[in-house]
Design a protein around this motif. Structure first.
Motif, PDB file in Angstrom:
ATOM      1  N   ASP A 197      52.855  25.990  27.185  1.00  0.00           N
ATOM      2  CA  ASP A 197      53.749  25.560  28.035  1.00  0.00           C
ATOM      3  C   ASP A 197      55.186  25.286  27.382  1.00  0.00           C
ATOM      4  O   ASP A 197      56.319  25.246  27.872  1.00  0.00           O
ATOM      5  CB  ASP A 197      53.355  24.250  28.691  1.00  0.00           C
ATOM      6  CG  ASP A 197      52.224  24.262  29.502  1.00  0.00           C
ATOM      7  OD1 ASP A 197      52.315  24.680  30.711  1.00  0.00           O
ATOM      8  OD2 ASP A 197      51.119  24.242  28.898  1.00  0.00           O
ATOM      9  N   VAL A 198      54.944  24.800  25.835  1.00  0.00           N
ATOM     10  CA  VAL A 198      56.230  24.759  25.240  1.00  0.00           C
ATOM     11  C   VAL A 198      55.911  25.502  23.806  1.00  0.00           C
ATOM     12  O   VAL A 198      55.068  25.245  23.108  1.00  0.00           O
ATOM     13  CB  VAL A 198      56.303  23.126  24.767  1.00  0.00           C
ATOM     14  CG1 VAL A 198      57.303  22.990  23.884  1.00  0.00           C
ATOM     15  CG2 VAL A 198      56.517  22.426  26.186  1.00  0.00           C
ATOM     16  N   ALA A 199      56.929  26.692  23.432  1.00  0.00           N
ATOM     17  CA  ALA A 199      56.834  26.984  22.205  1.00  0.00           C
ATOM     18  C   ALA A 199      57.880  26.546  21.262  1.00  0.00           C
ATOM     19  O   ALA A 199      58.937  26.004  21.884  1.00  0.00           O
ATOM     20  CB  ALA A 199      57.341  28.486  22.434  1.00  0.00           C
ATOM     21  N   MET A 200      57.358  26.346  20.211  1.00  0.00           N
ATOM     22  CA  MET A 200      58.258  26.073  18.947  1.00  0.00           C
ATOM     23  C   MET A 200      59.025  26.820  18.241  1.00  0.00           C
ATOM     24  O   MET A 200      58.593  28.066  17.793  1.00  0.00           O
ATOM     25  CB  MET A 200      57.551  24.946  18.008  1.00  0.00           C
ATOM     26  CG  MET A 200      56.779  23.860  18.699  1.00  0.00           C
ATOM     27  SD  MET A 200      57.607  22.671  19.829  1.00  0.00           S
ATOM     28  CE  MET A 200      58.491  21.938  18.664  1.00  0.00           C
ATOM     29  N   CYS A 201      60.242  26.806  18.013  1.00  0.00           N
ATOM     30  CA  CYS A 201      61.020  27.835  16.813  1.00  0.00           C
ATOM     31  C   CYS A 201      60.330  27.767  15.612  1.00  0.00           C
ATOM     32  O   CYS A 201      59.927  26.760  15.275  1.00  0.00           O
ATOM     33  CB  CYS A 201      62.652  27.322  17.015  1.00  0.00           C
ATOM     34  SG  CYS A 201      63.424  27.398  18.490  1.00  0.00           S
ATOM     35  N   LEU A 202      60.651  28.854  15.144  1.00  0.00           N
ATOM     36  CA  LEU A 202      60.248  28.925  13.684  1.00  0.00           C
ATOM     37  C   LEU A 202      61.246  28.172  12.673  1.00  0.00           C
ATOM     38  O   LEU A 202      62.582  28.164  13.089  1.00  0.00           O
ATOM     39  CB  LEU A 202      60.116  30.410  13.207  1.00  0.00           C
ATOM     40  CG  LEU A 202      59.596  30.647  11.731  1.00  0.00           C
ATOM     41  CD1 LEU A 202      58.105  30.236  11.739  1.00  0.00           C
ATOM     42  CD2 LEU A 202      59.799  32.190  11.236  1.00  0.00           C
ATOM     43  N   ASP A 203      60.667  27.527  11.827  1.00  0.00           N
ATOM     44  CA  ASP A 203      61.583  26.553  11.218  1.00  0.00           C
ATOM     45  C   ASP A 203      61.324  26.805   9.556  1.00  0.00           C
ATOM     46  O   ASP A 203      60.083  27.300   9.224  1.00  0.00           O
ATOM     47  CB  ASP A 203      61.769  25.125  11.484  1.00  0.00           C
ATOM     48  CG  ASP A 203      60.240  24.472  11.301  1.00  0.00           C
ATOM     49  OD1 ASP A 203      59.402  25.078  11.696  1.00  0.00           O
ATOM     50  OD2 ASP A 203      60.273  23.173  11.215  1.00  0.00           O
ATOM     51  N   ASP A 204      62.030  26.408   8.795  1.00  0.00           N
ATOM     52  CA  ASP A 204      62.112  26.286   7.363  1.00  0.00           C
ATOM     53  C   ASP A 204      61.637  24.807   6.868  1.00  0.00           C
ATOM     54  O   ASP A 204      62.789  23.987   6.902  1.00  0.00           O
ATOM     55  CB  ASP A 204      63.158  26.950   6.553  1.00  0.00           C
ATOM     56  CG  ASP A 204      62.988  26.644   5.091  1.00  0.00           C
ATOM     57  OD1 ASP A 204      62.208  26.244   4.519  1.00  0.00           O
ATOM     58  OD2 ASP A 204      64.023  27.263   4.298  1.00  0.00           O
ATOM     59  N   CYS A 218      65.322  32.881  17.726  1.00  0.00           N
ATOM     60  CA  CYS A 218      64.203  32.574  18.530  1.00  0.00           C
ATOM     61  C   CYS A 218      64.266  32.676  20.093  1.00  0.00           C
ATOM     62  O   CYS A 218      63.818  33.155  20.745  1.00  0.00           O
ATOM     63  CB  CYS A 218      63.544  31.479  18.198  1.00  0.00           C
ATOM     64  SG  CYS A 218      62.308  31.332  16.646  1.00  0.00           S
ATOM     65  N   GLN A 219      65.531  31.994  20.140  1.00  0.00           N
ATOM     66  CA  GLN A 219      66.079  32.044  21.567  1.00  0.00           C
ATOM     67  C   GLN A 219      66.430  33.227  22.390  1.00  0.00           C
ATOM     68  O   GLN A 219      65.803  33.594  23.406  1.00  0.00           O
ATOM     69  CB  GLN A 219      67.587  31.233  21.489  1.00  0.00           C
ATOM     70  CG  GLN A 219      67.768  30.341  22.810  1.00  0.00           C
ATOM     71  CD  GLN A 219      68.715  29.510  22.772  1.00  0.00           C
ATOM     72  OE1 GLN A 219      69.852  29.462  21.925  1.00  0.00           O
ATOM     73  NE2 GLN A 219      68.709  28.479  23.443  1.00  0.00           N
ATOM     74  N   LYS A 220      66.920  34.244  21.630  1.00  0.00           N
ATOM     75  CA  LYS A 220      67.156  35.367  21.828  1.00  0.00           C
ATOM     76  C   LYS A 220      65.860  36.345  22.276  1.00  0.00           C
ATOM     77  O   LYS A 220      65.832  37.045  23.264  1.00  0.00           O
ATOM     78  CB  LYS A 220      67.929  36.163  20.918  1.00  0.00           C
ATOM     79  CG  LYS A 220      69.201  37.202  21.351  1.00  0.00           C
ATOM     80  CD  LYS A 220      69.971  37.556  20.173  1.00  0.00           C
ATOM     81  CE  LYS A 220      70.530  38.945  20.587  1.00  0.00           C
ATOM     82  NZ  LYS A 220      71.366  39.657  19.569  1.00  0.00           N
ATOM     83  N   GLN A 243      57.641  29.367  29.987  1.00  0.00           N
ATOM     84  CA  GLN A 243      57.292  28.565  28.942  1.00  0.00           C
ATOM     85  C   GLN A 243      58.764  27.903  28.277  1.00  0.00           C
ATOM     86  O   GLN A 243      59.735  28.685  28.331  1.00  0.00           O
ATOM     87  CB  GLN A 243      57.058  29.468  27.801  1.00  0.00           C
ATOM     88  CG  GLN A 243      56.396  29.077  26.520  1.00  0.00           C
ATOM     89  CD  GLN A 243      56.054  30.086  25.479  1.00  0.00           C
ATOM     90  OE1 GLN A 243      56.917  30.979  25.166  1.00  0.00           O
ATOM     91  NE2 GLN A 243      54.979  30.037  25.099  1.00  0.00           N
ATOM     92  N   LEU A 244      58.686  26.640  28.019  1.00  0.00           N
ATOM     93  CA  LEU A 244      59.859  26.056  27.305  1.00  0.00           C
ATOM     94  C   LEU A 244      60.100  26.332  25.920  1.00  0.00           C
ATOM     95  O   LEU A 244      58.971  26.597  25.212  1.00  0.00           O
ATOM     96  CB  LEU A 244      59.749  24.502  27.549  1.00  0.00           C
ATOM     97  CG  LEU A 244      59.425  24.102  29.055  1.00  0.00           C
ATOM     98  CD1 LEU A 244      59.475  22.461  29.050  1.00  0.00           C
ATOM     99  CD2 LEU A 244      60.468  24.489  30.123  1.00  0.00           C
ATOM    100  N   LEU A 245      61.187  26.461  25.282  1.00  0.00           N
ATOM    101  CA  LEU A 245      61.165  26.574  24.017  1.00  0.00           C
ATOM    102  C   LEU A 245      61.941  25.526  23.543  1.00  0.00           C
ATOM    103  O   LEU A 245      63.251  25.270  23.933  1.00  0.00           O
ATOM    104  CB  LEU A 245      62.306  28.026  23.804  1.00  0.00           C
ATOM    105  CG  LEU A 245      62.546  28.243  22.196  1.00  0.00           C
ATOM    106  CD1 LEU A 245      61.140  28.578  21.567  1.00  0.00           C
ATOM    107  CD2 LEU A 245      63.356  29.418  22.120  1.00  0.00           C
ATOM    108  N   PHE A 246      61.471  24.976  22.514  1.00  0.00           N
ATOM    109  CA  PHE A 246      61.893  23.651  21.719  1.00  0.00           C
ATOM    110  C   PHE A 246      62.482  24.109  20.341  1.00  0.00           C
ATOM    111  O   PHE A 246      62.018  24.897  19.609  1.00  0.00           O
ATOM    112  CB  PHE A 246      60.937  22.645  21.413  1.00  0.00           C
ATOM    113  CG  PHE A 246      60.631  21.648  22.627  1.00  0.00           C
ATOM    114  CD1 PHE A 246      60.858  22.135  24.140  1.00  0.00           C
ATOM    115  CD2 PHE A 246      60.296  20.253  22.474  1.00  0.00           C
ATOM    116  CE1 PHE A 246      60.720  21.233  24.752  1.00  0.00           C
ATOM    117  CE2 PHE A 246      59.955  19.441  23.438  1.00  0.00           C
ATOM    118  CZ  PHE A 246      60.097  19.899  24.665  1.00  0.00           C
TER     119      PHE A 246
END
Ligand SMILES: [Zn+2]
Length: 369
Positions: free
Chosen positions: A139-146, A171-173, A180-183
């Motif tokens: 339901d919620v995907a998380m962006c890849l982070d460093d 990630c947004q692109k 799915q939501l993207l946080f």
């Protein structure tokens, strides 16, 4: 998608609802961690029975084992786990601190060692990370982070911050699953000016919600409080704020009073397995000899399966003998306790009693301010 129902008048605490493709999550809330698709010792049916509406798994790990094709055969990650509440998937950014998995990082992405498939190298780009989560159908995907270790230099945090921001836009692109939501995930370590910069970046580049990353790594409650304060000040008020890696009652209560809505941590299950138990009257350490003859339940006011059926002395005995059943019963209680704690917090915010509730908990949990 996110709505604040009641804003506390004396603090920044808020009670709200977050809509996802699998229903409504009442905030603030706590998510048990199911990195490999299972919360340690607790089934998805039991989670549902204790009132858990959301959990977090890991998109990278599940895509490596059992593999996306296995999960796709079931439908989505919900069908695979037989958990039909809301599921968040973490991106893999957290696995940077796993020495066995992490190889290197550059602006392109993160190179991991795929331990589940013979140790071959894989490059996880922001685009690939989102693609995998899109297929999992969380339901919620998380962006890849460093995400960097606690205690690094400001330069390290700054580079990580810039990379995290650039990756969030990529990630947004790449995000194609409209259900799915993207946080976005803010970074900045314990440097408050970097935290502010990160929040301002995300305020200018809207996502469906915001996570505060890079915590729960030994930075201590004072730093967590400060990061929560600055995030509360600079992140958009009308989106959910998710403090990743925070799961101790004192930190949660402080963070809720600073406008945070969501938490996850492996601590309740890990602590349970080590005999550290949360109760309405503070922590107890079941390994202490004083519990040997104790015929009371872990917490007299708890209605979990463990407290309804077993004594402290019995659970202490199981723990000492390293019986699997003991680890399971203690994990059940701790996750149940945190789920009910969040329900109590929410009820008190709605009733306008949150400051009094927070004060009442100070007596039992060190660090509540
Ligand atoms: Zn219990």
């Amino acid at each position: 998608m996110f709505k604040i129902q009641v804003q506390d008048k004396k603090s920044s605490a808020r009670a709200g609802i977050q809509k996802t493709a699998h229903g409504i999550i009442k905030t603030p809330f706590f998510m048990p961690v199911a990195t490999k698709g299972g919360v340690k010792h607790i089934s998805s049916i039991e989670l549902k029975q204790m009132g858990v509406h959301a959990l977090i798994s890991n998109g990278l790990i599940l895509s490596l084992t059992p593999g996306l094709e296995v999960i796709k055969k079931h439908g989505t990650i919900h069908d695979f786990m037989n958990f039909h509440g809301s599921i968040f998937t973490d991106s893999g950014g957290f696995q940077i601190i796993r020495e066995t998995l992490f190889i290197s990082i550059s602006d392109k992405g993160i190179i991991f060692k795929d331990l589940f498939n013979g140790g071959k190298k894989i490059l996880l780009t922001p685009e690939e990370c989102v693609r995998r989560q899109n297929i999992l159908g969380s339901d919620v995907a998380m962006c890849l982070d460093d995400m960097q270790h606690f205690g690094n230099t400001k330069e390290v945090y700054k580079t990580a911050l810039e990379r995290t921001h650039a990756w969030a836009l990529r990630c947004q692109k790449a995000h194609k699953n409209r259900k799915q939501l993207l946080f976005g995930i803010t970074q900045g370590g314990t440097c408050l000016d970097l935290r502010k910069e990160s929040c301002e970046f995300f305020a200018e580049h809207p996502f469906d919600g915001y996570a505060i990353g890079g915590l729960g790594l030994g930075e201590g409650i004072t730093n967590v409080n400060k990061v929560a304060e600055i995030s509360n000040e600079y992140l958009p008020k009308d989106k959910m704020r998710y403090m990743m890696g925070i799961g101790n009652p004192s930190e949660i209560i402080n963070a809720v009073s600073r406008g945070m809505d969501c938490f996850d941590s492996i601590f309740p299950t890990r602590n349970g397995r080590h005999g550290t138990i949360y109760t309405g009257k503070g922590r107890i350490h079941l390994k202490n000899s004083s519990f040997r003859m104790d015929t009371k339940p872990l917490d007299s006011n708890c209605d979990c399966f463990t407290c309804k059926n077993y004594t402290r002395a019995y659970l202490k005995h199981l723990l000492k003998q390293n019986e699997m059943l003991g680890l399971r019963l203690l994990s059940l209680h701790n996750v149940h306790f945190l789920t009910k704690l969040m329900e109590k917090i929410r009820k008190n915010i709605i009733a306008g009693e949150f400051p009094a509730f927070k004060k009442s908990m100070k007596r039992y949990y060190e660090g509540i301010d």
